[in-house]
Design a protein around this motif. Structure first.
Motif, mmCIF file in Angstrom:
data_model
loop_
_atom_site.group_PDB
_atom_site.id
_atom_site.type_symbol
_atom_site.label_atom_id
_atom_site.label_comp_id
_atom_site.label_asym_id
_atom_site.label_seq_id
_atom_site.Cartn_x
_atom_site.Cartn_y
_atom_site.Cartn_z
ATOM 1 N N MET A 109 42.461 64.799 64.619
ATOM 2 C CA MET A 109 41.994 66.047 65.830
ATOM 3 C C MET A 109 41.994 65.306 67.761
ATOM 4 S SD MET A 109 37.571 67.096 64.704
ATOM 5 C CE MET A 109 37.768 67.299 65.807
ATOM 6 N N LEU A 110 43.351 64.327 67.340
ATOM 7 C CA LEU A 110 43.762 64.062 68.323
ATOM 8 C C LEU A 110 44.118 64.698 69.346
ATOM 9 C CD1 LEU A 110 46.481 61.005 67.876
ATOM 10 C CD2 LEU A 110 44.226 61.024 68.976
ATOM 11 N N HIS A 111 44.479 66.684 69.010
ATOM 12 C CA HIS A 111 45.254 67.134 69.672
ATOM 13 C C HIS A 111 43.996 68.576 69.966
ATOM 14 C CE1 HIS A 111 45.028 68.326 65.935
ATOM 15 N NE2 HIS A 111 44.771 69.609 66.102
ATOM 16 N N TRP A 112 42.158 67.972 69.800
ATOM 17 C CA TRP A 112 41.387 68.731 69.801
ATOM 18 C C TRP A 112 40.906 68.462 72.011
ATOM 19 C CZ3 TRP A 112 37.933 72.395 66.679
ATOM 20 C CH2 TRP A 112 38.666 72.239 65.867
ATOM 21 N N ARG A 113 40.669 69.162 72.306
ATOM 22 C CA ARG A 113 40.174 69.220 74.036
ATOM 23 C C ARG A 113 37.851 69.167 73.816
ATOM 24 N NH1 ARG A 113 41.519 72.952 77.993
ATOM 25 N NH2 ARG A 113 41.139 74.515 75.734
ATOM 26 N N GLU A 114 36.640 68.365 74.351
ATOM 27 C CA GLU A 114 36.344 68.700 74.441
ATOM 28 C C GLU A 114 35.633 70.125 74.521
ATOM 29 O OE1 GLU A 114 31.569 67.359 76.194
ATOM 30 O OE2 GLU A 114 33.958 67.109 77.676
ATOM 31 N N ILE A 115 36.316 71.144 74.843
ATOM 32 C CA ILE A 115 35.697 72.281 75.356
ATOM 33 C C ILE A 115 36.083 73.008 73.611
ATOM 34 C CG2 ILE A 115 37.998 73.792 76.160
ATOM 35 C CD1 ILE A 115 35.747 74.955 77.640
ATOM 36 N N ASP A 116 37.147 72.943 73.317
ATOM 37 C CA ASP A 116 37.546 73.027 72.037
ATOM 38 C C ASP A 116 36.610 72.472 71.026
ATOM 39 O OD1 ASP A 116 39.799 73.810 73.200
ATOM 40 O OD2 ASP A 116 40.987 71.887 72.574
ATOM 41 N N ILE A 117 35.799 71.566 70.732
ATOM 42 C CA ILE A 117 35.010 70.765 69.910
ATOM 43 C C ILE A 117 33.559 72.673 69.614
ATOM 44 C CG2 ILE A 117 33.227 69.831 69.409
ATOM 45 C CD1 ILE A 117 36.316 68.967 68.394
ATOM 46 N N TRP A 118 33.133 72.558 71.101
ATOM 47 C CA TRP A 118 32.179 73.449 71.516
ATOM 48 C C TRP A 118 32.975 74.888 71.244
ATOM 49 C CZ3 TRP A 118 27.390 71.797 70.881
ATOM 50 C CH2 TRP A 118 27.317 70.732 71.884
ATOM 51 N N GLU A 119 33.625 75.409 71.567
ATOM 52 C CA GLU A 119 34.398 76.537 70.577
ATOM 53 C C GLU A 119 34.013 76.945 69.522
ATOM 54 O OE1 GLU A 119 34.073 79.137 72.457
ATOM 55 O OE2 GLU A 119 35.944 78.436 74.713
ATOM 56 N N TYR A 120 34.482 75.044 68.806
ATOM 57 C CA TYR A 120 34.536 76.167 66.681
ATOM 58 C C TYR A 120 33.210 75.459 66.534
ATOM 59 C CZ TYR A 120 36.588 74.680 62.683
ATOM 60 O OH TYR A 120 37.032 74.560 61.297
ATOM 61 N N ILE A 121 32.646 74.827 67.248
ATOM 62 C CA ILE A 121 30.669 75.006 66.869
ATOM 63 C C ILE A 121 30.264 76.215 66.896
ATOM 64 C CG2 ILE A 121 28.451 74.411 67.102
ATOM 65 C CD1 ILE A 121 30.151 71.221 68.094
ATOM 66 N N LYS A 122 30.603 76.508 68.018
ATOM 67 C CA LYS A 122 30.261 78.136 67.982
ATOM 68 C C LYS A 122 30.374 78.575 67.078
ATOM 69 C CE LYS A 122 30.298 82.054 71.153
ATOM 70 N NZ LYS A 122 30.367 82.220 72.418
ATOM 71 N N ARG A 123 32.078 79.443 66.682
ATOM 72 C CA ARG A 123 32.288 79.937 65.485
ATOM 73 C C ARG A 123 31.907 79.899 64.449
ATOM 74 N NH1 ARG A 123 38.690 80.485 64.386
ATOM 75 N NH2 ARG A 123 38.345 78.849 63.023
ATOM 76 N N GLU A 124 31.972 78.412 63.754
ATOM 77 C CA GLU A 124 31.777 78.190 62.779
ATOM 78 C C GLU A 124 30.285 78.217 62.337
ATOM 79 O OE1 GLU A 124 34.412 77.215 60.839
ATOM 80 O OE2 GLU A 124 34.822 78.784 61.721
ATOM 81 N N ARG A 125 29.440 77.780 62.762
ATOM 82 C CA ARG A 125 28.176 78.162 63.539
ATOM 83 C C ARG A 125 27.760 76.666 62.689
ATOM 84 N NH1 ARG A 125 26.143 84.077 61.147
ATOM 85 N NH2 ARG A 125 27.178 85.380 63.220
ATOM 86 N N LEU A 126 28.040 76.030 63.317
ATOM 87 C CA LEU A 126 27.239 73.844 62.905
ATOM 88 C C LEU A 126 26.149 74.153 63.585
ATOM 89 C CD1 LEU A 126 31.561 72.558 62.807
ATOM 90 C CD2 LEU A 126 30.082 74.038 61.168
ATOM 91 N N PRO A 127 25.665 72.787 62.631
ATOM 92 C CA PRO A 127 24.755 72.368 63.327
ATOM 93 C C PRO A 127 24.614 70.683 63.945
ATOM 94 C CG PRO A 127 24.875 71.742 61.044
ATOM 95 C CD PRO A 127 25.849 73.092 61.376
ATOM 96 N N VAL A 128 24.334 71.534 65.119
ATOM 97 C CA VAL A 128 25.030 69.947 65.523
ATOM 98 C C VAL A 128 22.715 69.143 66.463
ATOM 99 C CG1 VAL A 128 26.888 70.136 67.034
ATOM 100 C CG2 VAL A 128 25.048 70.916 67.974
ATOM 101 N N ILE A 129 23.114 67.733 66.765
ATOM 102 C CA ILE A 129 21.777 67.364 67.235
ATOM 103 C C ILE A 129 21.488 67.681 68.330
ATOM 104 C CG2 ILE A 129 21.031 64.841 67.855
ATOM 105 C CD1 ILE A 129 22.826 63.434 65.812
ATOM 106 N N ASP A 130 20.072 68.246 68.527
ATOM 107 C CA ASP A 130 19.833 68.405 70.105
ATOM 108 C C ASP A 130 19.279 68.049 71.132
ATOM 109 O OD1 ASP A 130 17.672 66.817 69.180
ATOM 110 O OD2 ASP A 130 16.066 67.798 68.844
ATOM 111 N N LEU A 131 20.222 66.616 70.504
ATOM 112 C CA LEU A 131 20.403 66.131 72.264
ATOM 113 C C LEU A 131 20.969 66.742 73.259
ATOM 114 C CD1 LEU A 131 19.823 62.510 70.178
ATOM 115 C CD2 LEU A 131 18.361 62.621 71.936
ATOM 116 N N TYR A 132 22.120 67.191 71.967
ATOM 117 C CA TYR A 132 23.411 68.036 73.143
ATOM 118 C C TYR A 132 22.976 68.781 74.148
ATOM 119 C CZ TYR A 132 26.873 65.642 70.572
ATOM 120 O OH TYR A 132 27.674 63.886 70.118
ATOM 121 N N PHE A 133 22.337 68.895 74.187
ATOM 122 C CA PHE A 133 21.210 70.706 74.970
ATOM 123 C C PHE A 133 20.127 70.214 75.734
ATOM 124 C CE2 PHE A 133 22.328 71.912 70.181
ATOM 125 C CZ PHE A 133 22.906 72.974 70.640
ATOM 126 N N ALA A 134 20.003 70.577 76.896
ATOM 127 C CA ALA A 134 19.443 70.260 78.079
ATOM 128 C C ALA A 134 17.990 70.118 77.576
ATOM 129 C CB ALA A 134 20.198 70.869 79.117
#
Length: 270
Positions: A183-208
């Motif tokens: 994943m060297l070629h990914w960016r932080e924003i790409d990660i979140w776009e992909y998480i959204k598209r793939e509907r992946l679970p993430v730890i709630d600490l990331y949310f304000a």
């Protein structure tokens, strides 16, 4: 549609690298999983690469100083996804009372040395890691296939060229191992776009909450939240489109300084 094609290209390249590593090393390969957003995307990519199967082991390096949410997420999703999870700790260092008061030795002992012990115990020769070049200047020096010697050292001044999708996959030296970074070629924003598209679970600490959120998580004692009102994935993406704040700005800054991170990584730190 255009963004979806872009994410498809990121995904395809990563899956190709994962399959190439597996084809060459198979049972000697393991995936590092920290339960953070990036490594959880890597878990998903590994599962996609093998059509839902998980033919490799996963390693969680447990310093015992992680957020409680990390342990809960790990236990829930390792079981749900059928992951063969190896949890490793440097029990000797913990017994001696090592703590984050000495961040360099704490990171080296509880992460790098713990990983070294796991490799020796289980015989892993290749590790998949979810680092990205845009995370830190030192990680920008990495290659997709990166050699570590038997002492875990990384010769960052002597890296092979990787051009036009041709990767230099050297055999690991006796006692050493190979790190693969799909994943060297990914960016932080790409990660979140992909998480959204793939509907992946993430730890709630990331949310304000209360106008603060974590952009990078690890040991609780070394992470601080940043100012943010982004309490959803869409809001995080919008925030990242305009933010100039470094992703790891909430990490303990003495460890994040370039010379310190380079020293840690040269000794085998992730």
């Amino acid at each position: 549609m255009e963004n979806s094609v872009y994410l498809d290209e990121l995904e395809s390249k990563s899956i190709n690298i994962i399959r190439e590593a597996y084809w060459q090393y198979k049972e000697k390969l393991a995936v590092l999983w920290s339960m953070g957003k990036d490594s959880t995307v890597l878990v998903h990519l590994v599962r996609k690469a093998f059509l839902g199967e998980v033919p490799v082991s996963f390693i969680h390096i447990d310093t015992t100083f992680k957020f409680s949410q990390i342990y809960a997420f790990r236990d829930k999703h390792a079981k749900k996804w059928g992951i063969n999870l190896v949890v490793v700790k440097n029990t000797a260092a913990l017994a001696k009372g090592i703590s984050p008061k000495d961040r360099f030795n704490c990171c080296d002992s509880l992460k790098t040395v713990a990983l070294k012990e796991a490799i020796e115990k289980f015989g892993f020769k290749v590790l998949l890691l979810a680092i990205r070049r845009d995370e830190h200047l030192i990680r920008a020096k990495e290659r997709y296939f990166s050699q570590r010697d038997k002492e875990f050292k990384w010769d960052y001044s002597n890296q092979p060229l990787e051009m036009w999708g041709q990767y230099y996959m050297t055999e690991h030296e006796e006692g050493g191992h190979l790190r693969v970074h799909p994943m060297l070629h990914w960016r932080e924003i790409d990660i979140w776009e992909y998480i959204k598209r793939e509907r992946l679970p993430v730890i709630d600490l990331y949310f304000a909450r209360n106008n603060k959120r974590y952009r990078s998580i690890g040991c609780q004692c070394c992470c601080s939240p940043v100012e943010s009102s982004a309490d959803s994935i869409d809001k995080i993406i919008r925030e990242l489109e305009v933010s100039r704040v470094a992703e790891r700005s909430g990490r303990a800054q003495d460890k994040e300084k370039e010379y310190m991170m380079q020293k840690l990584r040269s000794l085998g730190y992730m």
